[in-house]
Design a protein around this motif. Structure first.
Motif, PDB file in Angstrom:
ATOM      1  N   VAL A  17      -6.211  -5.567 -10.617  1.00  0.00           N
ATOM      2  CA  VAL A  17      -5.567  -4.150  -9.964  1.00  0.00           C
ATOM      3  C   VAL A  17      -3.595  -4.759 -10.631  1.00  0.00           C
ATOM      4  CG1 VAL A  17      -4.459  -2.194  -8.141  1.00  0.00           C
ATOM      5  CG2 VAL A  17      -7.064  -3.934  -8.216  1.00  0.00           C
ATOM      6  N   ALA A  18      -3.298  -4.959 -10.569  1.00  0.00           N
ATOM      7  CA  ALA A  18      -2.286  -5.292 -11.541  1.00  0.00           C
ATOM      8  C   ALA A  18      -1.799  -4.462 -12.508  1.00  0.00           C
ATOM      9  CB  ALA A  18      -1.860  -7.045 -11.209  1.00  0.00           C
ATOM     10  N   LEU A  19      -2.509  -5.454 -13.821  1.00  0.00           N
ATOM     11  CA  LEU A  19      -3.091  -4.985 -15.191  1.00  0.00           C
ATOM     12  C   LEU A  19      -3.382  -3.280 -15.143  1.00  0.00           C
ATOM     13  CD1 LEU A  19      -5.328  -7.697 -16.492  1.00  0.00           C
ATOM     14  CD2 LEU A  19      -2.453  -7.689 -17.260  1.00  0.00           C
ATOM     15  N   LEU A  20      -4.199  -3.013 -14.137  1.00  0.00           N
ATOM     16  CA  LEU A  20      -4.850  -1.547 -13.866  1.00  0.00           C
ATOM     17  C   LEU A  20      -3.118  -0.420 -14.185  1.00  0.00           C
ATOM     18  CD1 LEU A  20      -6.784   1.170 -14.130  1.00  0.00           C
ATOM     19  CD2 LEU A  20      -6.232   0.694 -11.539  1.00  0.00           C
ATOM     20  N   VAL A  21      -2.389  -1.642 -13.344  1.00  0.00           N
ATOM     21  CA  VAL A  21      -1.199  -0.338 -12.840  1.00  0.00           C
ATOM     22  C   VAL A  21       0.067  -1.161 -14.461  1.00  0.00           C
ATOM     23  CG1 VAL A  21       1.325  -1.011 -11.385  1.00  0.00           C
ATOM     24  CG2 VAL A  21      -0.941  -1.018 -10.466  1.00  0.00           C
ATOM     25  N   ALA A  22       0.198  -2.165 -14.098  1.00  0.00           N
ATOM     26  CA  ALA A  22       0.818  -2.964 -15.958  1.00  0.00           C
ATOM     27  C   ALA A  22       1.506  -2.061 -16.649  1.00  0.00           C
ATOM     28  CB  ALA A  22       1.465  -4.008 -15.686  1.00  0.00           C
ATOM     29  N   ILE A  23      -0.248  -1.991 -16.933  1.00  0.00           N
ATOM     30  CA  ILE A  23      -0.326  -1.736 -18.793  1.00  0.00           C
ATOM     31  C   ILE A  23      -0.006  -0.653 -19.179  1.00  0.00           C
ATOM     32  CG2 ILE A  23      -2.516  -1.280 -20.223  1.00  0.00           C
ATOM     33  CD1 ILE A  23      -4.095  -3.615 -19.425  1.00  0.00           C
ATOM     34  N   PRO A  24      -0.016   1.158 -18.520  1.00  0.00           N
ATOM     35  CA  PRO A  24       0.374   2.150 -18.497  1.00  0.00           C
ATOM     36  C   PRO A  24       1.669   2.256 -18.202  1.00  0.00           C
ATOM     37  CG  PRO A  24      -1.023   2.566 -16.407  1.00  0.00           C
ATOM     38  CD  PRO A  24      -1.649   0.828 -16.992  1.00  0.00           C
ATOM     39  N   LEU A  25       2.091   1.770 -17.593  1.00  0.00           N
ATOM     40  CA  LEU A  25       3.464   1.668 -17.540  1.00  0.00           C
ATOM     41  C   LEU A  25       4.322   1.190 -18.355  1.00  0.00           C
ATOM     42  CD1 LEU A  25       4.270   0.664 -13.641  1.00  0.00           C
ATOM     43  CD2 LEU A  25       3.702   2.273 -14.113  1.00  0.00           C
ATOM     44  N   ALA A  26       3.603   0.094 -19.231  1.00  0.00           N
ATOM     45  CA  ALA A  26       4.793  -0.478 -20.642  1.00  0.00           C
ATOM     46  C   ALA A  26       4.265   0.704 -20.836  1.00  0.00           C
ATOM     47  CB  ALA A  26       3.974  -1.751 -21.105  1.00  0.00           C
ATOM     48  N   ALA A 121       0.732 -10.746  -7.538  1.00  0.00           N
ATOM     49  CA  ALA A 121       0.057 -10.235  -8.042  1.00  0.00           C
ATOM     50  C   ALA A 121      -0.114  -9.270  -6.914  1.00  0.00           C
ATOM     51  CB  ALA A 121      -1.615 -10.292  -8.445  1.00  0.00           C
ATOM     52  N   GLY A 122      -0.038  -9.276  -5.688  1.00  0.00           N
ATOM     53  CA  GLY A 122      -0.346  -8.926  -4.511  1.00  0.00           C
ATOM     54  C   GLY A 122       0.802  -7.658  -4.474  1.00  0.00           C
ATOM     55  N   LEU A 123       1.855  -8.185  -4.390  1.00  0.00           N
ATOM     56  CA  LEU A 123       3.197  -8.118  -4.372  1.00  0.00           C
ATOM     57  C   LEU A 123       3.982  -6.772  -5.336  1.00  0.00           C
ATOM     58  CD1 LEU A 123       5.491  -8.400  -2.295  1.00  0.00           C
ATOM     59  CD2 LEU A 123       6.937 -10.199  -4.254  1.00  0.00           C
ATOM     60  N   PHE A 124       3.107  -7.832  -7.066  1.00  0.00           N
ATOM     61  CA  PHE A 124       3.959  -6.421  -7.788  1.00  0.00           C
ATOM     62  C   PHE A 124       2.929  -5.628  -7.361  1.00  0.00           C
ATOM     63  CE2 PHE A 124       2.468  -4.314 -11.849  1.00  0.00           C
ATOM     64  CZ  PHE A 124       3.411  -4.499 -12.047  1.00  0.00           C
ATOM     65  N   ILE A 125       1.586  -5.551  -6.951  1.00  0.00           N
ATOM     66  CA  ILE A 125       1.089  -4.355  -6.627  1.00  0.00           C
ATOM     67  C   ILE A 125       1.785  -3.395  -5.867  1.00  0.00           C
ATOM     68  CG2 ILE A 125      -1.430  -2.783  -6.154  1.00  0.00           C
ATOM     69  CD1 ILE A 125      -2.403  -5.746  -7.045  1.00  0.00           C
ATOM     70  N   GLY A 126       1.682  -4.329  -4.285  1.00  0.00           N
ATOM     71  CA  GLY A 126       2.510  -2.918  -2.805  1.00  0.00           C
ATOM     72  C   GLY A 126       3.419  -2.767  -3.629  1.00  0.00           C
ATOM     73  N   PHE A 127       4.341  -3.283  -4.617  1.00  0.00           N
ATOM     74  CA  PHE A 127       5.789  -2.146  -4.781  1.00  0.00           C
ATOM     75  C   PHE A 127       5.608  -1.335  -5.691  1.00  0.00           C
ATOM     76  CE2 PHE A 127       9.927  -2.275  -7.890  1.00  0.00           C
ATOM     77  CZ  PHE A 127      10.446  -1.761  -6.369  1.00  0.00           C
ATOM     78  N   ALA A 128       4.743  -1.623  -7.280  1.00  0.00           N
ATOM     79  CA  ALA A 128       4.577  -1.454  -8.104  1.00  0.00           C
ATOM     80  C   ALA A 128       3.926   0.602  -8.195  1.00  0.00           C
ATOM     81  CB  ALA A 128       4.875  -1.841  -9.562  1.00  0.00           C
ATOM     82  N   TRP A 385      -4.915   3.969  -6.583  1.00  0.00           N
ATOM     83  CA  TRP A 385      -5.780   4.783  -7.529  1.00  0.00           C
ATOM     84  C   TRP A 385      -5.518   5.915  -6.785  1.00  0.00           C
ATOM     85  CZ3 TRP A 385      -6.553   6.005 -11.918  1.00  0.00           C
ATOM     86  CH2 TRP A 385      -7.510   6.677 -12.852  1.00  0.00           C
ATOM     87  N   PHE A 386      -5.541   6.231  -5.871  1.00  0.00           N
ATOM     88  CA  PHE A 386      -5.119   7.664  -4.923  1.00  0.00           C
ATOM     89  C   PHE A 386      -3.070   7.637  -4.918  1.00  0.00           C
ATOM     90  CE2 PHE A 386      -9.525   8.255  -4.591  1.00  0.00           C
ATOM     91  CZ  PHE A 386      -9.923   9.311  -5.277  1.00  0.00           C
ATOM     92  N   GLY A 387      -2.930   6.547  -4.682  1.00  0.00           N
ATOM     93  CA  GLY A 387      -1.575   6.423  -3.952  1.00  0.00           C
ATOM     94  C   GLY A 387      -0.930   7.506  -4.895  1.00  0.00           C
ATOM     95  N   PRO A 388       1.042   7.032  -5.288  1.00  0.00           N
ATOM     96  CA  PRO A 388       1.622   8.170  -5.916  1.00  0.00           C
ATOM     97  C   PRO A 388       1.863   7.325  -7.627  1.00  0.00           C
ATOM     98  CG  PRO A 388       3.554   6.665  -4.501  1.00  0.00           C
ATOM     99  CD  PRO A 388       1.546   6.198  -4.239  1.00  0.00           C
ATOM    100  N   VAL A 389       1.369   6.620  -7.861  1.00  0.00           N
ATOM    101  CA  VAL A 389       1.852   6.110  -9.430  1.00  0.00           C
ATOM    102  C   VAL A 389       0.330   6.281 -10.436  1.00  0.00           C
ATOM    103  CG1 VAL A 389       2.421   3.985 -10.548  1.00  0.00           C
ATOM    104  CG2 VAL A 389       3.826   4.722  -8.308  1.00  0.00           C
ATOM    105  N   VAL A 390      -0.550   5.520  -9.967  1.00  0.00           N
ATOM    106  CA  VAL A 390      -1.576   4.841 -10.770  1.00  0.00           C
ATOM    107  C   VAL A 390      -2.123   6.512 -11.103  1.00  0.00           C
ATOM    108  CG1 VAL A 390      -3.918   4.123 -11.819  1.00  0.00           C
ATOM    109  CG2 VAL A 390      -2.242   2.515 -10.077  1.00  0.00           C
TER     110      VAL A 390
END
Length: 475
Positions: A17-26, A121-128, A385-390
């Motif tokens: 999930v962390a990669l799911l978040v981080a890769i598109p941001l990069a 990874a959990g903290l990164f997901i919860g924040f980012a 997935w249904f949060g404000p970012v992904v």
């Protein structure tokens, strides 16, 4: 409490999930550009008055945020380096990942690397993944300098304090200098950041007074450093100018009632619209191991005191914007509130596990670990997935909005640098990618953003053609 198979599954889940978040941001970083909102104005000031004089100009005339002023007046625009706006989001993202791992390494000192990576990874997901304002956090240079960087510095400060605490908070220069610099940078970023760091230092000082009946020399030094930083932030002449420009500021009754109403909705959203609860379930086995005797000093605080401290801190952070301008916190402020809320939640959860540890019976939970992990995996994935970012980021990338935005901005630069010094009439952008776009210039040539753009490109005026048909426009 949990089998090695289940532990590996939790690690795999959170890393995925962390990669799911981080890769598109990069990926989005490669299409980023300076924003008309403030970026050009700060650059113009530095180029016109000089680097140091520009900071003094803002300190005296608008804002006492001395560290923020230092960063924004050294932006890539001051040397015409547009590529810097594609690099700094990557640097900020890397620093965020490094800071959450630094905190995980110190919080879980003595644990295996996999557990630390899982926690990070959990903290990164919860924040980012729950950023209320992604564009304001990662892709807007002025916002990064004021709010985003202070979040990263705060995480590094926590990690440094934990490492120093294991040394008994002795007067060690390498720790004290690092902590003092981090505290100064955080306080000098914004009033919100100041409250965040002062709340932390206040809790540490209170813990020392309760447990030792005195303050250590290190804590006294850090409190003095923070007091000096607060003094220069609060007493800046520019703050009076900025506060005096808003008729709704300093309304105490409005602040109290509005903050309490907002806080109720905010906490409800955190509990049921974010992965906070499933992440808490994943953290419980780690907290159980962490609270084995002997407990460090920061885990001997009474849970009710820590709960009161965390609740009061979040409420004060919420109230700052109501007090300053009379309206609810804007997304870039909510990002900081989110970080404090999640950190306070995890700390309080650990204290309650320590207090109730004798009542835990891990053997009774073991048969339910695997089905629980499946449910948690679904829960985390859906809320992320249904949060404000992904979902927003992937939708923008799928529809090609960042690429179209990048091409349109390149065309604007070519137009602005090749035409004469007369009025420049810009075509509206074909798309406004919500994940990375903040504001455009206006159809009013006297608007501040237009005047800053015009000054930067040595134009008399810049005007935006009126056109309401744009894809991806969000409020």
């Amino acid at each position: 409490m949990i089998s090695s198979t289940s532990s590996r599954f939790a690690t795999f889940l959170l890393l995925s999930v962390a990669l799911l978040v981080a890769i598109p941001l990069a990926v989005l970083s490669f299409y980023n550009h300076p924003s008309p909102a403030d970026d050009y104005c700060f650059a113009n000031t530095a180029m016109q008055y000089g680097f140091w004089q520009a900071q003094q100009f803002y300190y005296d005339g608008w804002s006492g945020r001395f560290f923020h002023n230092f960063i924004v007046h050294s932006s890539p625009l001051t040397i015409g380096w547009y590529g810097g706006y594609k690099i700094y989001p990557l640097v900020l993202l890397a620093l965020l990942i490094a800071s959450v791992y630094a905190l995980a390494s110190q919080w879980l000192y003595g644990f295996d690397t996999r557990t630390k990576v899982t926690f990070a990874a959990g903290l990164f997901i919860g924040f980012a993944a729950m950023l209320a304002g992604l564009a304001e956090f990662l892709y807007w240079y002025a916002g990064m300098a004021c709010y985003s960087l202070s979040c990263v510095l705060f995480l590094f400060l926590l990690a440094t304090l934990l490492a120093h605490g294991r040394q008994g908070f002795r007067l060690q220069a390498k720790y004290i200098v690092t902590e003092a610099l981090l505290i100064t940078g955080i306080i000098g970023s914004s009033e919100t950041s100041m409250v965040m760091v002062m709340s932390l230092l206040g809790l540490l000082a209170l813990g020392e007074l309760i447990q030792q009946r005195r303050l250590s020399a290190t804590m006294l030094v850090l409190l003095i450093v923070s007091a000096v930083g607060c003094y220069y932030l609060i007493t800046a002449p520019g703050n009076a100018v900025r506060m005096g420009s808003n008729a709704n500021s300093s309304n105490i009754s409005l602040t109290l009632t509005s903050s309490l109403r907002y806080a109720v909705g905010y906490v409800t959203r955190q509990l049921f619209a974010t992965p906070l609860l499933p992440m808490s379930l994943l953290y419980l086995p780690i907290a159980y191991r962490l609270t084995a005797q002997p407990l460090p000093a920061y885990l001997r605080i009474h849970p009710l005191l820590a709960l009161l401290h965390g609740g009061a801190t979040v409420l004060v952070l919420i109230s700052l914007h109501f007090y300053g301008v009379g309206i609810a916190p804007v997304p870039r402020l909510v990002n900081i509130i989110n970080l404090v809320f999640w950190l306070s939640w995890g700390y309080n959860l650990t204290l309650w596990v320590a207090r109730l540890r004798p009542r835990f019976q891990p053997a009774l939970w073991q048969p339910y670990a695997k089905p629980a992990l499946v449910g948690i995996a679904v829960w985390v994935t859906l809320t992320v997935w249904f949060g404000p970012v992904v979902h927003m980021v992937y939708e923008d990338l799928w529809n090609g909005r960042p690429q179209a935005y990048d091409r349109a901005m390149q065309q604007r630069y070519e137009q602005l640098t090749t035409s004469g010094d007369s009025q420049a009439v810009l075509a509206p952008l074909p798309v406004y990618p919500a994940s990375m776009f903040l504001e455009d210039v206006k159809d009013n040539p006297e608007h501040l953003w237009n005047r800053c753009w015009a000054d930067y490109y040595h134009k008399k005026t810049i005007v935006l053609k009126a056109n309401t048909e744009r894809e991806g426009l969000t409020q």
